[in-house]
Design a protein around this motif. Structure first.
Motif, short mmCIF file in Angstrom:
data_model
loop_
_atom_site.label_atom_id
_atom_site.label_comp_id
_atom_site.label_asym_id
_atom_site.label_seq_id
_atom_site.Cartn_x
_atom_site.Cartn_y
_atom_site.Cartn_z
N GLY A 107 0.79 -1.23 0.00
CA GLY A 107 0.00 0.00 0.00
C GLY A 107 0.82 1.27 0.00
O GLY A 107 0.37 2.31 -0.48
N ASP A 108 2.04 1.21 0.52
CA ASP A 108 2.87 2.41 0.57
C ASP A 108 3.94 2.45 -0.51
O ASP A 108 4.84 3.27 -0.46
CB ASP A 108 3.51 2.55 1.95
CG ASP A 108 4.36 1.35 2.35
OD1 ASP A 108 4.33 0.31 1.66
OD2 ASP A 108 5.05 1.45 3.38
N CYS A 109 3.83 1.59 -1.51
CA CYS A 109 4.80 1.58 -2.62
C CYS A 109 4.63 2.85 -3.44
O CYS A 109 3.53 3.18 -3.88
CB CYS A 109 4.60 0.36 -3.51
SG CYS A 109 5.77 0.27 -4.90
N SER A 110 5.71 3.56 -3.66
CA SER A 110 5.64 4.83 -4.38
C SER A 110 5.62 4.65 -5.90
O SER A 110 5.44 5.62 -6.62
CB SER A 110 6.81 5.72 -3.98
OG SER A 110 8.03 5.09 -4.31
N LEU A 111 5.80 3.43 -6.39
CA LEU A 111 5.75 3.22 -7.84
C LEU A 111 4.34 3.34 -8.38
O LEU A 111 4.14 3.65 -9.56
CB LEU A 111 6.32 1.85 -8.20
CG LEU A 111 7.82 1.68 -8.00
CD1 LEU A 111 8.25 0.30 -8.44
CD2 LEU A 111 8.59 2.74 -8.76
N TYR A 112 3.34 3.09 -7.54
CA TYR A 112 1.96 3.22 -7.96
C TYR A 112 1.21 3.95 -6.85
O TYR A 112 0.88 3.38 -5.82
CB TYR A 112 1.33 1.85 -8.25
CG TYR A 112 -0.13 1.93 -8.66
CD1 TYR A 112 -0.51 2.62 -9.81
CD2 TYR A 112 -1.11 1.32 -7.91
CE1 TYR A 112 -1.83 2.70 -10.19
CE2 TYR A 112 -2.44 1.39 -8.28
CZ TYR A 112 -2.80 2.08 -9.42
OH TYR A 112 -4.12 2.16 -9.78
N GLU A 113 0.97 5.23 -7.07
CA GLU A 113 0.31 6.06 -6.07
C GLU A 113 -1.20 6.02 -6.25
O GLU A 113 -1.70 6.23 -7.35
CB GLU A 113 0.77 7.52 -6.20
CG GLU A 113 2.25 7.72 -5.97
CD GLU A 113 2.65 7.68 -4.51
OE1 GLU A 113 1.79 7.92 -3.64
OE2 GLU A 113 3.83 7.41 -4.24
N THR A 114 -1.90 5.73 -5.19
CA THR A 114 -3.36 5.80 -5.18
C THR A 114 -3.80 6.00 -3.73
O THR A 114 -3.14 5.54 -2.80
CB THR A 114 -4.02 4.54 -5.77
OG1 THR A 114 -5.43 4.74 -5.81
CG2 THR A 114 -3.72 3.30 -4.98
N ALA A 115 -4.87 6.72 -3.55
CA ALA A 115 -5.37 6.98 -2.19
C ALA A 115 -6.59 6.14 -1.86
O ALA A 115 -7.20 6.32 -0.82
CB ALA A 115 -5.70 8.46 -2.05
N MET A 116 -6.93 5.21 -2.74
CA MET A 116 -8.12 4.41 -2.50
C MET A 116 -7.96 3.05 -3.14
O MET A 116 -7.00 2.79 -3.86
CB MET A 116 -9.35 5.12 -3.05
CG MET A 116 -9.21 5.51 -4.50
SD MET A 116 -10.32 6.79 -5.03
CE MET A 116 -11.77 5.90 -5.40
#
Length: 109
Positions: free
Chosen positions: A68-77
């Motif tokens: 969930g905290d991987c910066s390669l794929y940002e999403t808030a939901m």
């Protein structure tokens, strides 16, 4: 006018003191708002770190499972819990991210 401080001067001094107090309170409010926002962000990061997410498949690549905290794929939901992530990882068209290694967190449960 006698030798003492006039009522007008007393009230001017009082107004200056009250304005100083108001500036102090407004400064403290700004500090607390910043602190509250930082705490909110920290809670969001902690929540994301305990979740997983799927990066949708693109025409040239497979779908990827990320922590969930991987910066390669940002999403808030769209976060997955552990059980959902295990199911996703078992799918043939979803692979784990090679950077964040989401399967590491799944194996410890």
């Amino acid at each position: 006018m006698s030798g003492g401080i006039s009522d007008l001067d007393k009230n001017r001094v009082l107004a200056e003191w009250l304005e100083w107090q108001l500036r102090q309170v407004r400064g403290r409010i700004r500090e607390l708002e910043i602190s509250e926002e930082q705490e909110r962000r920290r809670r969001e990061r902690a929540y994301a770190a305990m979740r997983w997410k799927i990066q949708p498949q693109r025409s040239s690549s497979v779908a990827l499972l990320h922590r969930g905290d991987c910066s390669l794929y940002e999403t808030a939901m769209g976060f997955l819990d552990r059980e959902e992530a295990l199911i996703a990882l078992a799918e043939p068209d979803i692979e784990p991210c090679q950077i964040c290694n989401p399967q590491t967190g799944l194996a410890s449960g």
